[in-house]
Motif scaffolding. Structure first.
Motif, PDB file in Angstrom:
ATOM      1  N   ALA A  35       0.846  -1.194   0.000  1.00 39.37           N
ATOM      2  CA  ALA A  35       0.000   0.000   0.000  1.00 39.37           C
ATOM      3  C   ALA A  35       0.883   1.246   0.000  1.00 39.37           C
ATOM      4  O   ALA A  35       1.726   1.402   0.887  1.00 39.37           O
ATOM      5  CB  ALA A  35      -0.918   0.001   1.214  1.00 39.37           C
ATOM      6  N   PRO A  36       0.726   2.141  -0.984  1.00 36.54           N
ATOM      7  CA  PRO A  36       1.606   3.306  -1.059  1.00 36.54           C
ATOM      8  C   PRO A  36       1.653   4.140   0.213  1.00 36.54           C
ATOM      9  O   PRO A  36       2.710   4.637   0.595  1.00 36.54           O
ATOM     10  CB  PRO A  36       1.023   4.106  -2.227  1.00 36.54           C
ATOM     11  CG  PRO A  36       0.427   3.058  -3.107  1.00 36.54           C
ATOM     12  CD  PRO A  36      -0.163   2.046  -2.166  1.00 36.54           C
ATOM     13  N   ALA A  37       0.499   4.303   0.904  1.00 38.62           N
ATOM     14  CA  ALA A  37       0.498   5.115   2.123  1.00 38.62           C
ATOM     15  C   ALA A  37       1.343   4.468   3.214  1.00 38.62           C
ATOM     16  O   ALA A  37       1.993   5.161   4.000  1.00 38.62           O
ATOM     17  CB  ALA A  37      -0.929   5.324   2.616  1.00 38.62           C
ATOM     18  N   VAL A  38       1.350   3.145   3.276  1.00 37.67           N
ATOM     19  CA  VAL A  38       2.159   2.437   4.275  1.00 37.67           C
ATOM     20  C   VAL A  38       3.641   2.545   3.915  1.00 37.67           C
ATOM     21  O   VAL A  38       4.478   2.853   4.769  1.00 37.67           O
ATOM     22  CB  VAL A  38       1.731   0.962   4.371  1.00 37.67           C
ATOM     23  CG1 VAL A  38       2.654   0.202   5.329  1.00 37.67           C
ATOM     24  CG2 VAL A  38       0.286   0.857   4.839  1.00 37.67           C
ATOM     25  N   ILE A  39       3.955   2.300   2.650  1.00 33.16           N
ATOM     26  CA  ILE A  39       5.349   2.421   2.207  1.00 33.16           C
ATOM     27  C   ILE A  39       5.854   3.840   2.431  1.00 33.16           C
ATOM     28  O   ILE A  39       6.995   4.055   2.872  1.00 33.16           O
ATOM     29  CB  ILE A  39       5.478   2.029   0.721  1.00 33.16           C
ATOM     30  CG1 ILE A  39       5.088   0.566   0.503  1.00 33.16           C
ATOM     31  CG2 ILE A  39       6.893   2.300   0.216  1.00 33.16           C
ATOM     32  CD1 ILE A  39       5.942  -0.434   1.241  1.00 33.16           C
ATOM     33  N   ARG A  40       4.996   4.820   2.164  1.00 28.02           N
ATOM     34  CA  ARG A  40       5.392   6.214   2.356  1.00 28.02           C
ATOM     35  C   ARG A  40       5.770   6.475   3.811  1.00 28.02           C
ATOM     36  O   ARG A  40       6.831   7.028   4.097  1.00 28.02           O
ATOM     37  CB  ARG A  40       4.257   7.138   1.941  1.00 28.02           C
ATOM     38  CG  ARG A  40       4.509   8.614   2.293  1.00 28.02           C
ATOM     39  CD  ARG A  40       3.433   9.539   1.786  1.00 28.02           C
ATOM     40  NE  ARG A  40       3.420   9.515   0.331  1.00 28.02           N
ATOM     41  CZ  ARG A  40       2.472   8.943  -0.403  1.00 28.02           C
ATOM     42  NH1 ARG A  40       1.439   8.351   0.177  1.00 28.02           N
ATOM     43  NH2 ARG A  40       2.548   8.951  -1.713  1.00 28.02           N
ATOM     44  N   ARG A  41       4.900   6.098   4.732  1.00 27.47           N
ATOM     45  CA  ARG A  41       5.183   6.389   6.132  1.00 27.47           C
ATOM     46  C   ARG A  41       6.421   5.641   6.618  1.00 27.47           C
ATOM     47  O   ARG A  41       7.240   6.207   7.351  1.00 27.47           O
ATOM     48  CB  ARG A  41       3.969   6.016   7.003  1.00 27.47           C
ATOM     49  CG  ARG A  41       2.794   6.949   6.873  1.00 27.47           C
ATOM     50  CD  ARG A  41       3.172   8.389   7.150  1.00 27.47           C
ATOM     51  NE  ARG A  41       3.591   8.587   8.545  1.00 27.47           N
ATOM     52  CZ  ARG A  41       4.414   9.534   8.942  1.00 27.47           C
ATOM     53  NH1 ARG A  41       4.984  10.349   8.060  1.00 27.47           N
ATOM     54  NH2 ARG A  41       4.726   9.666  10.231  1.00 27.47           N
ATOM     55  N   MET A  42       6.590   4.403   6.197  1.00 31.30           N
ATOM     56  CA  MET A  42       7.727   3.637   6.671  1.00 31.30           C
ATOM     57  C   MET A  42       9.020   4.069   6.001  1.00 31.30           C
ATOM     58  O   MET A  42      10.106   3.781   6.502  1.00 31.30           O
ATOM     59  CB  MET A  42       7.453   2.144   6.524  1.00 31.30           C
ATOM     60  CG  MET A  42       6.283   1.711   7.408  1.00 31.30           C
ATOM     61  SD  MET A  42       6.047  -0.069   7.575  1.00 31.30           S
ATOM     62  CE  MET A  42       7.386  -0.494   8.706  1.00 31.30           C
ATOM     63  N   GLY A  80       4.130  -2.944   9.381  1.00 26.56           N
ATOM     64  CA  GLY A  80       3.642  -2.806   8.020  1.00 26.56           C
ATOM     65  C   GLY A  80       2.325  -3.531   7.813  1.00 26.56           C
ATOM     66  O   GLY A  80       1.386  -2.993   7.211  1.00 26.56           O
ATOM     67  N   LYS A  81       2.233  -4.760   8.310  1.00 22.45           N
ATOM     68  CA  LYS A  81       1.003  -5.535   8.179  1.00 22.45           C
ATOM     69  C   LYS A  81      -0.141  -4.882   8.963  1.00 22.45           C
ATOM     70  O   LYS A  81      -1.287  -4.832   8.503  1.00 22.45           O
ATOM     71  CB  LYS A  81       1.221  -6.964   8.666  1.00 22.45           C
ATOM     72  CG  LYS A  81       2.039  -7.835   7.729  1.00 22.45           C
ATOM     73  CD  LYS A  81       1.226  -8.217   6.499  1.00 22.45           C
ATOM     74  CE  LYS A  81       1.962  -9.232   5.635  1.00 22.45           C
ATOM     75  NZ  LYS A  81       1.190  -9.592   4.406  1.00 22.45           N
ATOM     76  N   ILE A  82       0.162  -4.407  10.171  1.00 22.02           N
ATOM     77  CA  ILE A  82      -0.872  -3.764  10.990  1.00 22.02           C
ATOM     78  C   ILE A  82      -1.422  -2.530  10.280  1.00 22.02           C
ATOM     79  O   ILE A  82      -2.646  -2.334  10.197  1.00 22.02           O
ATOM     80  CB  ILE A  82      -0.312  -3.401  12.375  1.00 22.02           C
ATOM     81  CG1 ILE A  82      -0.183  -4.665  13.234  1.00 22.02           C
ATOM     82  CG2 ILE A  82      -1.192  -2.370  13.065  1.00 22.02           C
ATOM     83  CD1 ILE A  82       0.477  -4.433  14.582  1.00 22.02           C
ATOM     84  N   LEU A  83      -0.549  -1.687   9.738  1.00 17.36           N
ATOM     85  CA  LEU A  83      -1.008  -0.487   9.051  1.00 17.36           C
ATOM     86  C   LEU A  83      -1.823  -0.834   7.810  1.00 17.36           C
ATOM     87  O   LEU A  83      -2.841  -0.191   7.515  1.00 17.36           O
ATOM     88  CB  LEU A  83       0.182   0.382   8.652  1.00 17.36           C
ATOM     89  CG  LEU A  83       0.873   1.165   9.763  1.00 17.36           C
ATOM     90  CD1 LEU A  83       2.069   1.926   9.196  1.00 17.36           C
ATOM     91  CD2 LEU A  83      -0.091   2.133  10.438  1.00 17.36           C
ATOM     92  N   GLU A  84      -1.377  -1.845   7.085  1.00 15.94           N
ATOM     93  CA  GLU A  84      -2.118  -2.213   5.877  1.00 15.94           C
ATOM     94  C   GLU A  84      -3.497  -2.755   6.231  1.00 15.94           C
ATOM     95  O   GLU A  84      -4.485  -2.460   5.556  1.00 15.94           O
ATOM     96  CB  GLU A  84      -1.331  -3.233   5.061  1.00 15.94           C
ATOM     97  CG  GLU A  84      -1.893  -3.432   3.665  1.00 15.94           C
ATOM     98  CD  GLU A  84      -0.832  -3.827   2.648  1.00 15.94           C
ATOM     99  OE1 GLU A  84      -0.468  -2.981   1.808  1.00 15.94           O
ATOM    100  OE2 GLU A  84      -0.374  -4.972   2.717  1.00 15.94           O
ATOM    101  N   GLU A  85      -3.588  -3.548   7.295  1.00  8.96           N
ATOM    102  CA  GLU A  85      -4.893  -4.064   7.722  1.00  8.96           C
ATOM    103  C   GLU A  85      -5.766  -2.950   8.287  1.00  8.96           C
ATOM    104  O   GLU A  85      -6.987  -2.967   8.123  1.00  8.96           O
ATOM    105  CB  GLU A  85      -4.713  -5.168   8.760  1.00  8.96           C
ATOM    106  CG  GLU A  85      -4.081  -6.452   8.235  1.00  8.96           C
ATOM    107  CD  GLU A  85      -4.949  -7.171   7.214  1.00  8.96           C
ATOM    108  OE1 GLU A  85      -6.185  -6.928   7.180  1.00  8.96           O
ATOM    109  OE2 GLU A  85      -4.400  -7.977   6.436  1.00  8.96           O
ATOM    110  N   ALA A  86      -5.166  -1.976   8.952  1.00  5.86           N
ATOM    111  CA  ALA A  86      -5.942  -0.866   9.505  1.00  5.86           C
ATOM    112  C   ALA A  86      -6.546  -0.004   8.406  1.00  5.86           C
ATOM    113  O   ALA A  86      -7.645   0.519   8.561  1.00  5.86           O
ATOM    114  CB  ALA A  86      -5.065  -0.011  10.418  1.00  5.86           C
TER     115      ALA A  86
END
Length: 205
Positions: A35-42, A80-86
């Motif tokens: 997910a781009p938003a997750v990759i961006r934050r990380m 990463g998994k938690i953010l993507e699931e959220a």
């Protein structure tokens, strides 16, 4: 969740930090976190700022890191998994249960409208911080979510947490409904356990 692609500055930011780039390319993307938003934050948040000084050199390694308070920062893939699931949409009132690192809270902060960070001790207590939240994220594995914490959640609130059962830890998702909180495991992964959430042990004879 915001899904626009990374811009050139963000891509350059990843490229300028080899350890962070390796985390994203070798841990997150290869395990399905894209997910781009997750990759961006990380890519934006320096994980090394959230670990003890002696662990800065291994901040991006695929393992949990012990914090100075004795708790653990889970491996990057867990967050990463938690953010993507959220899948936050930017409108949520969220609670993060944080064991002491502050890392997951910092990742999530600009992805929601309002964020309350509480410790595991506060989460299992009788406080009301974050009352009315429609997203609960727990940065660790728990045996159960106590009623005192569930009371802080709005009806229909979403939950993303680690759970532990029989010594096996998983990421689970769920909601608060009329019958309480229901959780469904979605991904097996090693997650440090938050013992504040352990079920009371019964007597045995």
């Amino acid at each position: 969740m915001i899904s626009d692609p990374l811009d050139s500055a963000e891509a350059a930011n990843i490229a300028s930090n080899p350890a962070r780039r390796a985390m994203i390319d070798s841990q997150l993307r290869t395990s399905g976190v894209n997910a781009p938003a997750v990759i961006r934050r990380m890519s934006q948040v320096p994980r090394e700022d959230f670990v003890p000084a002696a662990s800065k050199g291994v901040a991006y390694v695929d393992r949990a890191i012990r914090l100075e308070n004795g708790a653990w920062l889970p491996a990057p893939l867990v967050q990463g998994k938690i953010l993507e699931e959220a899948a936050p949409a930017g409108m949520e009132k969220a609670i993060v249960v944080d064991a002491g690192s502050g890392y997951l809270a910092e990742l999530l902060r600009p992805m929601v409208a309002n964020l309350t960070v509480i410790s595991p001790e506060e989460a299992v207590g009788k406080g009301t911080k974050g009352k009315g939240a429609d997203l609960l994220v727990i940065d660790g594995a728990v045996e159960e979510i106590p009623a005192s914490l569930a009371k802080r959640l709005a009806d229909g609130a979403r939950i993303v947490t680690g759970i532990v059962s029989g010594g096996v830890t998983r990421i689970a998702v769920g909601r608060k409904g009329d019958g309480g909180i229901s959780l469904m495991p979605v991904y097996d992964i090693g997650i440090p356990q938050l013992h504040e959430f352990d079920k009371p042990k019964g007597w045995s004879f």
